[in-house]
Motif scaffolding. Sequence first.
Motif: not given
Length: 226
Positions: A120-122, A125-126, A129, A138, A158, A161-162, A165-166
């Motif tokens: 979950y990139g916690n 992670a920024a 976003l 987040r 989720k 966010c994904y 992030e990408n």
Amino acid sequence: MRYDCLIVDDESILAEATCEYFNMFGVVTAYVTSADECEHFLKENEISLILLDINLGKTSGFELCKKLRQTTQIPILFISARSSDDDILIALNIGGDDYIQKPYTLSILLAKVKAVLKRYGNHNAAEILEFGQVRIDRVRSRISVNGVEVKFKTLEYKLLCYLAENANRVIPKEELFRNVWGDSITADGTLNVHIRHLREKIETDPNRPQFIKTIWGTGYMLEDGS
């Protein structure tokens, strides 16, 4: 203060031992022994993941999970000595991300927690976003569009966010299944429905999306305009 993990368990000796073990291996962890303590702790600190027992004295972990899901989408892993299918299904259906039975092996539990934190990139992670009129906080697990907070279901959150992030990268469907749903066999129809819901919530014209673009035969891409 920011923590990787909060353990919510009325078995204080076990909670303390688990907490000490996690901290020893670099997962910054604290523990509380009641629902009230958990809610107070979350108001004062930032958490990336919760390990939640079902039996919490006066309050059920199920009730606490449902309450937390009204305000946060951080991963919640249930830990319990109860092993019935009904308990497991309830835990997952009300917003739990996994169900781990007691007694657990500390090393295996730590590995599961690290995997979830990575997924979950916690970590690192920024915290914010942003793209267009959309802002994803987040830390508080909140999303606003044009300055107005919009409610998102757990998987919608989720997924967005994904994608964010990408941003500006074509993401194959299989990658979304694996990193958002946690498996590789989710049906295309399920993904399409979630994408449609995201567009309805963030796009000015969902039928002519500005941000979430379909890449036919491959997957999706979020264009942030940069």
